[in-house]
Design a protein around this motif. Structure first.
Motif, mmCIF file in Angstrom:
data_model
loop_
_atom_site.group_PDB
_atom_site.id
_atom_site.type_symbol
_atom_site.label_atom_id
_atom_site.label_comp_id
_atom_site.label_asym_id
_atom_site.label_seq_id
_atom_site.Cartn_x
_atom_site.Cartn_y
_atom_site.Cartn_z
ATOM 1 N N VAL A 3 -24.153 -12.383 3.801
ATOM 2 C CA VAL A 3 -23.699 -11.002 3.831
ATOM 3 C C VAL A 3 -23.475 -10.536 5.263
ATOM 4 C CG1 VAL A 3 -24.325 -8.631 3.265
ATOM 5 C CG2 VAL A 3 -24.852 -10.470 1.654
ATOM 6 N N GLN A 4 -24.264 -11.044 6.192
ATOM 7 C CA GLN A 4 -24.144 -10.583 7.571
ATOM 8 C C GLN A 4 -22.825 -10.997 8.206
ATOM 9 O OE1 GLN A 4 -27.407 -12.376 9.630
ATOM 10 N NE2 GLN A 4 -26.578 -14.443 9.531
ATOM 11 N N CYS A 5 -22.099 -11.923 7.568
ATOM 12 C CA CYS A 5 -20.802 -12.345 8.085
ATOM 13 C C CYS A 5 -19.655 -11.474 7.576
ATOM 14 C CB CYS A 5 -20.516 -13.792 7.678
ATOM 15 S SG CYS A 5 -21.643 -15.005 8.414
ATOM 16 N N LYS A 6 -19.914 -10.600 6.613
ATOM 17 C CA LYS A 6 -18.870 -9.796 5.996
ATOM 18 C C LYS A 6 -18.746 -8.443 6.690
ATOM 19 C CE LYS A 6 -18.337 -12.935 2.781
ATOM 20 N NZ LYS A 6 -18.731 -12.684 1.409
ATOM 21 N N VAL A 7 -17.522 -8.133 7.105
ATOM 22 C CA VAL A 7 -17.259 -6.890 7.827
ATOM 23 C C VAL A 7 -16.056 -6.201 7.195
ATOM 24 C CG1 VAL A 7 -16.628 -5.848 10.032
ATOM 25 C CG2 VAL A 7 -18.157 -7.836 9.987
ATOM 26 N N TRP A 8 -16.199 -4.909 6.885
ATOM 27 C CA TRP A 8 -15.066 -4.122 6.389
ATOM 28 C C TRP A 8 -14.305 -3.512 7.557
ATOM 29 C CZ3 TRP A 8 -13.203 -4.284 1.634
ATOM 30 C CH2 TRP A 8 -14.057 -4.654 0.578
ATOM 31 N N ASP A 9 -12.961 -3.614 7.504
ATOM 32 C CA ASP A 9 -12.094 -3.031 8.527
ATOM 33 C C ASP A 9 -10.976 -2.257 7.826
ATOM 34 O OD1 ASP A 9 -12.265 -2.976 11.334
ATOM 35 O OD2 ASP A 9 -12.183 -5.165 11.441
ATOM 36 N N SER A 10 -10.614 -1.098 8.355
ATOM 37 C CA SER A 10 -9.535 -0.296 7.781
ATOM 38 C C SER A 10 -8.207 -0.632 8.449
ATOM 39 C CB SER A 10 -9.839 1.195 7.951
ATOM 40 O OG SER A 10 -10.963 1.576 7.193
ATOM 41 N N LEU A 11 -7.136 -0.587 7.652
ATOM 42 C CA LEU A 11 -5.785 -0.774 8.166
ATOM 43 C C LEU A 11 -5.083 0.581 8.251
ATOM 44 C CD1 LEU A 11 -4.640 -3.945 6.166
ATOM 45 C CD2 LEU A 11 -5.646 -3.833 8.449
ATOM 46 N N SER A 12 -4.129 0.678 9.142
ATOM 47 C CA SER A 12 -3.350 1.902 9.276
ATOM 48 C C SER A 12 -2.269 1.941 8.206
ATOM 49 C CB SER A 12 -2.695 1.970 10.659
ATOM 50 O OG SER A 12 -3.677 2.009 11.673
ATOM 51 N N ILE A 13 -2.114 3.092 7.553
ATOM 52 C CA ILE A 13 -1.070 3.250 6.540
ATOM 53 C C ILE A 13 -0.433 4.629 6.698
ATOM 54 C CG2 ILE A 13 -2.419 1.839 4.924
ATOM 55 C CD1 ILE A 13 -2.644 4.467 3.229
ATOM 56 N N THR A 14 0.663 4.813 5.975
ATOM 57 C CA THR A 14 1.238 6.146 5.797
ATOM 58 C C THR A 14 0.896 6.591 4.383
ATOM 59 O OG1 THR A 14 3.071 5.645 7.308
ATOM 60 C CG2 THR A 14 3.350 7.512 5.807
ATOM 61 N N PRO A 15 -0.115 7.450 4.213
ATOM 62 C CA PRO A 15 -0.516 7.861 2.864
ATOM 63 C C PRO A 15 0.616 8.604 2.175
ATOM 64 C CG PRO A 15 -2.158 8.509 4.509
ATOM 65 C CD PRO A 15 -0.917 8.100 5.257
ATOM 66 N N GLY A 16 0.656 8.459 0.857
ATOM 67 C CA GLY A 16 1.678 9.177 0.108
ATOM 68 C C GLY A 16 1.984 8.518 -1.209
ATOM 69 N N VAL A 17 2.972 9.056 -1.907
ATOM 70 C CA VAL A 17 3.384 8.549 -3.210
ATOM 71 C C VAL A 17 4.539 7.567 -3.017
ATOM 72 C CG1 VAL A 17 4.331 9.152 -5.464
ATOM 73 C CG2 VAL A 17 2.626 10.644 -4.383
ATOM 74 N N TYR A 18 4.362 6.353 -3.524
ATOM 75 C CA TYR A 18 5.360 5.292 -3.416
ATOM 76 C C TYR A 18 6.006 5.066 -4.787
ATOM 77 C CZ TYR A 18 3.329 4.073 1.134
ATOM 78 O OH TYR A 18 2.887 4.097 2.440
ATOM 79 N N ASP A 19 7.332 5.145 -4.855
ATOM 80 C CA ASP A 19 8.049 4.791 -6.077
ATOM 81 C C ASP A 19 8.279 3.285 -6.075
ATOM 82 O OD1 ASP A 19 9.661 4.447 -8.274
ATOM 83 O OD2 ASP A 19 11.402 5.467 -7.420
ATOM 84 N N LEU A 20 7.509 2.575 -6.876
ATOM 85 C CA LEU A 20 7.571 1.113 -6.858
ATOM 86 C C LEU A 20 8.939 0.582 -7.278
ATOM 87 C CD1 LEU A 20 4.071 0.221 -8.349
ATOM 88 C CD2 LEU A 20 4.750 0.354 -5.949
ATOM 89 N N LEU A 21 9.636 1.297 -8.153
ATOM 90 C CA LEU A 21 10.932 0.797 -8.623
ATOM 91 C C LEU A 21 12.010 0.846 -7.546
ATOM 92 C CD1 LEU A 21 11.187 2.036 -12.314
ATOM 93 C CD2 LEU A 21 10.283 -0.099 -11.399
ATOM 94 N N SER A 22 11.745 1.539 -6.439
ATOM 95 C CA SER A 22 12.682 1.523 -5.312
ATOM 96 C C SER A 22 12.480 0.289 -4.442
ATOM 97 C CB SER A 22 12.518 2.787 -4.463
ATOM 98 O OG SER A 22 11.275 2.783 -3.785
ATOM 99 N N LEU A 23 11.399 -0.464 -4.706
ATOM 100 C CA LEU A 23 11.060 -1.646 -3.897
ATOM 101 C C LEU A 23 11.362 -2.912 -4.683
ATOM 102 C CD1 LEU A 23 7.632 -0.356 -2.511
ATOM 103 C CD2 LEU A 23 9.881 -0.274 -1.373
ATOM 104 N N ARG A 24 12.630 -3.145 -4.973
ATOM 105 C CA ARG A 24 13.028 -4.310 -5.765
ATOM 106 C C ARG A 24 14.243 -4.978 -5.137
ATOM 107 N NH1 ARG A 24 15.532 0.021 -8.935
ATOM 108 N NH2 ARG A 24 17.618 -0.606 -9.655
ATOM 109 N N ASN A 25 14.617 -6.158 -5.674
ATOM 110 C CA ASN A 25 15.796 -6.892 -5.204
ATOM 111 C C ASN A 25 15.736 -7.202 -3.711
ATOM 112 O OD1 ASN A 25 17.050 -6.927 -7.773
ATOM 113 N ND2 ASN A 25 17.758 -4.828 -7.464
ATOM 114 N N GLY A 26 14.539 -7.595 -3.247
ATOM 115 C CA GLY A 26 14.392 -7.996 -1.855
ATOM 116 C C GLY A 26 14.002 -6.867 -0.930
#
Length: 279
Positions: free
Chosen positions: A80-103
């Motif tokens: 357990v002493q080897c496990k560390v939580w780290d936060s990543l930077s994001i832009t919070p908000g609502v994502y329309d998943l269907l706009s993220l298709r076809n590459g």
């Protein structure tokens, strides 16, 4: 889509989860000793059943195993002493998943974390989750809380430059949203992880644009889907090397058609050209 590259395990603690218009935010500077830079992308395996799938994303963090830098799979009883939580930077908000298709994808989260093997990704959701069907908005209900825990084996990330890693999460909307008998909708995750350089892709164009077609790419072991844009263009990524069939399910009275023996090679993009449907 099924087993097209590498599936991750979604742990039920609020189990749900989820190339290309976004670019890495990393620069040419050197990653500091003891650190690694992560870039986590979000993309979609689409469905034609909904007009929009809106997911309210609040934060992303990762669990780093600092005792293991080999990125091999290890048992869950690591120290357990080897496990560390780290936060990543994001832009919070609502994502329309269907706009993220076809590459198309988006850089969901990124940043510097401690060096080591990534064992978990946790995505925290807000309450503004919904789907739109026939222009009507419906709440999208979350099961068991509002966090997504993705369990990784450690080898999934692409080391694209010194100290820098990236990974794509493909959210299969068609398999992840369940309509209940009472007319309500629940979100039940179906996710896969892939990296571009260790997978292949197929693209094409379906004409006419008003055929409202669904494209299925499949062979004996894999199945993937695409929902063409209004101009007919479509793409499926994250495919293993092999021979596939492309089935176009025509709508608006257009006949279905199938193209067989499409060869896919890792790192390559197969183009089946224009597929013209007829009534």
């Amino acid at each position: 889509m099924r087993s097209l590259f590498s599936y991750v395990t979604i742990v039920a603690a609020g189990a749900i989860v989820f190339y290309a218009c976004s670019k890495d935010k990393s620069d040419s500077s050197t990653v500091p000793s003891g650190k690694q830079e992560l870039s986590l992308y979000l993309t979609d395996g689409p469905t034609d059943f909904f007009d929009k799938v809106n997911i309210d994303i609040k934060s992303v963090k990762v669990l780093v195993d600092t005792c293991d830098k080999t990125r091999r799979r290890r048992d869950d009883d690591d120290s357990v002493q080897c496990k560390v939580w780290d936060s990543l930077s994001i832009t919070p908000g609502v994502y329309d998943l269907l706009s993220l298709r076809n590459g198309i994808d988006t850089l969901l989260a990124g940043g510097m974390v401690k060096d080591g093997t990534i064992r978990r990704i946790v995505i925290t959701l807000g309450t503004n989750n919904s789907i739109v069907k026939d222009s009507v908005n419906y709440p999208l209900n979350l099961l068991n809380g509002q966090s997504i825990t993705i369990k990784l084996f450690g080898h999934e990330w692409e080391n694209f430059s010194s100290g820098r890693y990236r990974l794509w999460l493909d959210f299969d909307c068609g398999r992840s949203i369940v309509r209940l008998n009472n007319g309500k909708f629940n979100l039940v995750p179906f996710i896969r992880a892939f990296i571009i350089k260790e997978s292949g892709s197929i693209k094409g164009v379906v004409k006419p644009g008003n055929s409202k077609s669904i494209v299925t790419v499949f062979n004996a072991t894999d199945t993937a889907y695409a929902l063409p844009w209004i101009d007919g263009q479509w793409k499926v990524r994250g495919l293993n090397t092999g021979t596939y069939s492309v089935y176009v399910n025509g709508g608006n009275g257009y006949q279905d058609t199938t193209i067989n023996n499409v060869s896919v090679t890792v790192g390559k993009e197969a183009n089946v050209g224009t597929i013209t449907l007829h009534k």
